[in-house]
Write an enzyme that holds these catalytic residues in place. Structure first.
Site, PDB file in Angstrom:
ATOM      1  N   LYS A  53       0.370  -1.210  -0.131  1.00 21.82           N
ATOM      2  CA  LYS A  53      -0.252   0.011   0.061  1.00 21.82           C
ATOM      3  C   LYS A  53       0.611   1.130   0.109  1.00 21.82           C
ATOM      4  CE  LYS A  53       0.043  -0.381   5.256  1.00 21.82           C
ATOM      5  NZ  LYS A  53      -1.458  -0.897   5.580  1.00 21.82           N
ATOM      6  N   TYR A 275      16.646  30.019   9.147  1.00 14.67           N
ATOM      7  CA  TYR A 275      15.568  30.715   9.795  1.00 14.67           C
ATOM      8  C   TYR A 275      15.367  30.261  11.146  1.00 14.67           C
ATOM      9  CZ  TYR A 275      13.182  30.146   5.365  1.00 14.67           C
ATOM     10  OH  TYR A 275      13.632  30.080   3.835  1.00 14.67           O
TER      11      TYR A 275
HETATM   12  C1  LIG Z   1      -0.591  -1.443   7.095  1.00 12.81           C
HETATM   13  C2  LIG Z   1      -1.445  -3.307   7.284  1.00 12.81           C
HETATM   14  C3  LIG Z   1       0.124  -3.717   7.337  1.00 12.81           C
HETATM   15  C4  LIG Z   1       0.938  -4.410   7.466  1.00 12.81           C
HETATM   16  O1  LIG Z   1       2.085  -3.313   8.834  1.00 12.81           O
HETATM   17  P1  LIG Z   1       3.691  -3.579   9.109  1.00 12.81           P
HETATM   18  O2  LIG Z   1       3.573  -2.944  10.495  1.00 12.81           O
HETATM   19  O3  LIG Z   1       3.820  -2.515   7.709  1.00 12.81           O
HETATM   20  O4  LIG Z   1       3.693  -4.936   8.559  1.00 12.81           O
HETATM   21  C5  LIG Z   1      -0.965  -5.401   7.652  1.00 12.81           C
HETATM   22  N1  LIG Z   1      -1.907  -5.929   7.656  1.00 12.81           N
HETATM   23  C6  LIG Z   1      -2.621  -4.600   7.569  1.00 12.81           C
HETATM   24  C7  LIG Z   1      -4.425  -4.963   7.588  1.00 12.81           C
HETATM   25  C8  LIG Z   1      -2.164  -3.389   7.526  1.00 12.81           C
HETATM   26  O5  LIG Z   1      -2.716  -2.295   7.856  1.00 12.81           O
END
Ligand SMILES: *Cc1c(COP(=O)(O)O)cnc(C)c1O
Length: 395
Positions: A53, A275
């Site tokens: 994702k 800054y």
């Molecule tokens: C993002 C996500 C994962 C992966 O999580 P990590 O902590 O990056 O391994 C797995 N399952 C779901 C439902 C997620 O939203």
């Protein structure tokens, strides 16, 4: 086409021509595959999916996905239908699940057209997919069922899951291929919620006889065999982030972010830098000015001084150049960041050098902590102005 490539938002993710880029991001696909294999060994006999994702946590799903596929990964998770559509183009045969649900009846045809499987996490999702879910051959469309066991984010309650399992066994309206839940505290091995979620999920998964079950994210894989079930869903550990709190990180660094030095300047003790004039120089100082800033995802909170709401690492961020760690000096600005390179001596840093912002020498978890955040946010905020290059990965 122009001789100078510019960022294109396309699937190639090559970003900016390296000759004119302010920063460069190197993604080591061999390290990614090694991480995948390590997670496979830890999760065995469970299978390991790839969570890609948010464009594979900012590293480029169209490159990460095929590298994982070549390593034997067959199941992928994205958050949004659009991400699924883009991943389908790179992975014609993979199982692709969309975590955030169906997005309602108007979105359903996009799932069908690209053979994406929604993760159904509410009664509304179930109704939507039941109404839509008969394909031309008359067989119900596949999907996953998400059960909430303690996160209170997405998912049916265990009671709703029970009712669904009973109904669906009679009607056969849907063809669930996977039942899953998500850990809230997996990175904290001693947290009592882990055991409660595991027990709750175990009871629910029994209702879905003969269907694969999945509980663990990256952290969950390290909680032991009880948490493995049939399919693990790691994200951050694939990309080299530390999957759990404390101890050594067993994962290899995958992403290296470097910034180009565009000026080296000398300033006197007592002068200030950047800054707000918060970077007060306590000695004559050699300053390396690099062409990367918060617009590129190098968070302003990494500043050495002068940014309120700082947490975690009061010393600010560090870079790495010519074998030495060098501290951020003054506030990080939109397009530029200053580093104190005095300790490298007169010949130390020259224009055109590259300073590592994170990678093999500055762990991404450290760079994130310096900005008061986590590796996940550091990677997913990487901007579009980098030159991106991919190394390894067998093509
Ligand atoms: C993002 C996500 C994962 C992966 O999580 P990590 O902590 O990056 O391994 C797995 N399952 C779901 C439902 C997620 O939203």
């Amino acid at each position: 086409m122009s001789e100078w490539k510019t960022f294109t938002h396309d699937a190639a993710h090559d970003g900016v021509d390296p000759r004119i880029a302010g920063g460069r991001l190197t993604v080591d696909l061999d390290a990614l595959v090694e991480n995948y294999r390590l997670l496979q060994r830890r999760a065995a006999p469970a299978r390991v999916a790839g969570v890609v994702k948010a464009d594979a946590y900012g590293l480029g799903a169209s490159r990460v996905g095929p590298a994982l596929w070549r390593a034997g990964c067959r199941t992928f998770f994205v958050a949004l239908p659009q991400e699924g559509i883009e991943l389908r183009a790179a992975l014609p045969q993979a199982d692709i699940y969309v975590l955030n649900g169906t997005f309602g009846p108007e979105a359903a045809p996009a799932f069908a057209a690209h053979r994406l499987m929604p993760v159904l996490g509410s009664q509304a999702d179930i109704s939507c997919w039941e109404a839509f879910g008969w394909n031309d051959g008359g067989t119900p469309r596949p999907c996953a069922i998400h059960v909430d066991t303690g996160m209170n984010r997405l998912g049916l309650t265990p009671e709703e899951a029970h009712a669904f399992a009973t109904d669906n066994a009679l009607t056969g309206a849907l063809t669930p291929r996977l039942v899953m839940s998500h850990l809230a505290c997996g990175d904290d091995a001693g947290h009592p919620l882990n055991r409660r979620q595991r027990e709750s999920f175990q009871a629910v998964s029994r209702l879905f006889d003969g269907i694969e079950s999945s509980l663990s994210n990256s952290a969950g894989i390290f909680l032991g065999p009880d948490f493995a079930f049939d399919l693990a869903r790691p994200g951050i550990a694939l990309y080299g982030g530390q999957p759990f709190d404390g101890g050594d990180n067993p994962m290899r660094a995958v992403a290296t972010l470097e910034a180009r030095v565009v000026q080296v300047r000398r300033a006197r003790a007592g002068e200030t830098a950047s800054y707000g004039a918060h970077g007060v120089l306590s000695r004559d100082t050699v300053i390396a000015v690099v062409s990367t800033g918060y617009a590129d995802g190098y968070h302003r909170a990494s500043s050495f001084a002068g940014v309120p709401l700082r947490r975690a690492v009061p010393a600010g961020g560090h870079g790495f150049v010519h074998g030495r760690r060098v501290p951020v000096l003054g506030r990080v600005t939109m397009d530029l960041t200053l580093f104190d390179v005095t300790d490298l001596g007169p010949e130390g840093v020259t224009v055109g050098d590259w300073i590592e912002l994170f990678g093999h020498n500055v762990p991404v978890d450290e760079a994130a902590a310096a900005a008061g955040t986590i590796s996940y946010e550091m990677l997913t905020s990487l901007g579009r102005r980098y030159h991106r290059r991919y190394v390894g990965g067998d093509g």
